[in-house]
Write a protein that holds these residues in place. Structure first.
Motif, PDB file in Angstrom:
ATOM      1  N   TYR A   8      11.397 -24.499  77.045  1.00 34.33           N
ATOM      2  CA  TYR A   8      11.714 -23.337  77.859  1.00 34.33           C
ATOM      3  C   TYR A   8      11.337 -22.090  77.072  1.00 34.33           C
ATOM      4  O   TYR A   8      11.732 -21.926  75.921  1.00 34.33           O
ATOM      5  CB  TYR A   8      13.195 -23.319  78.237  1.00 34.33           C
ATOM      6  CG  TYR A   8      13.556 -24.467  79.133  1.00 34.33           C
ATOM      7  CD1 TYR A   8      13.346 -24.391  80.498  1.00 34.33           C
ATOM      8  CD2 TYR A   8      14.069 -25.643  78.604  1.00 34.33           C
ATOM      9  CE1 TYR A   8      13.649 -25.464  81.331  1.00 34.33           C
ATOM     10  CE2 TYR A   8      14.373 -26.717  79.420  1.00 34.33           C
ATOM     11  CZ  TYR A   8      14.164 -26.613  80.780  1.00 34.33           C
ATOM     12  OH  TYR A   8      14.462 -27.671  81.606  1.00 34.33           O
ATOM     13  N   SER A  16       5.254 -20.384  85.727  1.00 26.46           N
ATOM     14  CA  SER A  16       5.694 -21.774  85.795  1.00 26.46           C
ATOM     15  C   SER A  16       4.794 -22.550  86.745  1.00 26.46           C
ATOM     16  O   SER A  16       3.997 -21.976  87.487  1.00 26.46           O
ATOM     17  CB  SER A  16       7.143 -21.837  86.270  1.00 26.46           C
ATOM     18  OG  SER A  16       7.245 -21.336  87.581  1.00 26.46           O
ATOM     19  N   HIS A  21       8.206 -25.902  88.950  1.00 22.82           N
ATOM     20  CA  HIS A  21       8.762 -24.722  88.268  1.00 22.82           C
ATOM     21  C   HIS A  21       9.072 -24.936  86.778  1.00 22.82           C
ATOM     22  O   HIS A  21       9.888 -24.227  86.207  1.00 22.82           O
ATOM     23  CB  HIS A  21       9.982 -24.175  89.015  1.00 22.82           C
ATOM     24  CG  HIS A  21       9.614 -23.716  90.388  1.00 22.82           C
ATOM     25  ND1 HIS A  21       8.969 -22.525  90.621  1.00 22.82           N
ATOM     26  CD2 HIS A  21       9.757 -24.318  91.589  1.00 22.82           C
ATOM     27  CE1 HIS A  21       8.736 -22.416  91.914  1.00 22.82           C
ATOM     28  NE2 HIS A  21       9.208 -23.480  92.522  1.00 22.82           N
ATOM     29  N   SER A  22       8.392 -25.875  86.161  1.00 18.31           N
ATOM     30  CA  SER A  22       8.498 -26.053  84.718  1.00 18.31           C
ATOM     31  C   SER A  22       7.761 -24.901  84.039  1.00 18.31           C
ATOM     32  O   SER A  22       6.681 -24.489  84.481  1.00 18.31           O
ATOM     33  CB  SER A  22       7.853 -27.388  84.328  1.00 18.31           C
ATOM     34  OG  SER A  22       7.831 -27.544  82.939  1.00 18.31           O
ATOM     35  N   HIS A  23       8.312 -24.348  82.968  1.00 16.98           N
ATOM     36  CA  HIS A  23       7.652 -23.257  82.242  1.00 16.98           C
ATOM     37  C   HIS A  23       6.299 -23.718  81.716  1.00 16.98           C
ATOM     38  O   HIS A  23       6.176 -24.832  81.204  1.00 16.98           O
ATOM     39  CB  HIS A  23       8.497 -22.803  81.064  1.00 16.98           C
ATOM     40  CG  HIS A  23       9.747 -22.094  81.463  1.00 16.98           C
ATOM     41  ND1 HIS A  23      10.530 -21.442  80.545  1.00 16.98           N
ATOM     42  CD2 HIS A  23      10.350 -21.920  82.662  1.00 16.98           C
ATOM     43  CE1 HIS A  23      11.570 -20.889  81.171  1.00 16.98           C
ATOM     44  NE2 HIS A  23      11.482 -21.183  82.449  1.00 16.98           N
ATOM     45  N   CYS A  73       0.558 -30.372  84.371  1.00 17.21           N
ATOM     46  CA  CYS A  73       1.977 -30.183  84.093  1.00 17.21           C
ATOM     47  C   CYS A  73       2.534 -31.518  83.613  1.00 17.21           C
ATOM     48  O   CYS A  73       2.341 -32.556  84.263  1.00 17.21           O
ATOM     49  CB  CYS A  73       2.693 -29.727  85.359  1.00 17.21           C
ATOM     50  SG  CYS A  73       4.488 -29.622  85.178  1.00 17.21           S
ATOM     51  N   GLU A 109       7.937 -16.519  87.336  1.00 14.21           N
ATOM     52  CA  GLU A 109       9.280 -17.065  87.265  1.00 14.21           C
ATOM     53  C   GLU A 109      10.233 -16.064  86.633  1.00 14.21           C
ATOM     54  O   GLU A 109       9.826 -15.195  85.873  1.00 14.21           O
ATOM     55  CB  GLU A 109       9.245 -18.346  86.444  1.00 14.21           C
ATOM     56  CG  GLU A 109      10.412 -19.266  86.623  1.00 14.21           C
ATOM     57  CD  GLU A 109      10.501 -19.899  87.989  1.00 14.21           C
ATOM     58  OE1 GLU A 109      11.621 -19.991  88.507  1.00 14.21           O
ATOM     59  OE2 GLU A 109       9.473 -20.289  88.563  1.00 14.21           O
TER      60      GLU A 109
END
Length: 114
Positions: A8, A16, A21-23, A73, A109
């Motif tokens: 994070y 993201s 929505h993963s950094h 990702c 984000e």
């Protein structure tokens, strides 16, 4: 196989994965906004997190032949761009070890200050 540990980013201006929505990257790691990806506009980026690097391949791009590897990702597997591994032309060497991240595959984000 267990769940992968996510990184994070501490910055409040991050991008993201548009799917999960993963950094992926901090706004400060964007080197240039004037690049082209497979699906339109893209960023040239110096550092990304939570990505998996695919198999290296030779690819003819707009600026000539490059050795690249697709990046995805690491959480959901969405392909977000590629990593430049080697550039044949001297004028393109600055791209080596940097990433192309497609704007269509990322989202802003958290809170962005104006």
């Amino acid at each position: 196989m267990g769940k992968r540990h996510q990184i994070y980013l501490p910055d409040n201006r991050i991008y993201s994965c548009s799917t999960c929505h993963s950094h992926l990257l901090s706004h400060s790691s964007v080197v240039s906004r004037a690049f082209q990806g497979r699906h339109g506009s893209a960023y040239l980026v110096g550092h990304v997190v939570n990505v998996a690097i695919g198999v290296k391949e030779e690819r003819m791009l707009l600026t000539g032949m490059h050795t690249v590897a697709d990046i995805s990702c690491s959480v959901c597997g969405t392909r977000i761009g590629w990593k430049y591994l080697h550039a044949l032309e001297e004028s393109q060497k600055y791209k080596e070890s940097k990433y192309i991240v497609e704007k269509a595959k990322i989202a802003k984000e958290v809170i962005w200050d104006s």
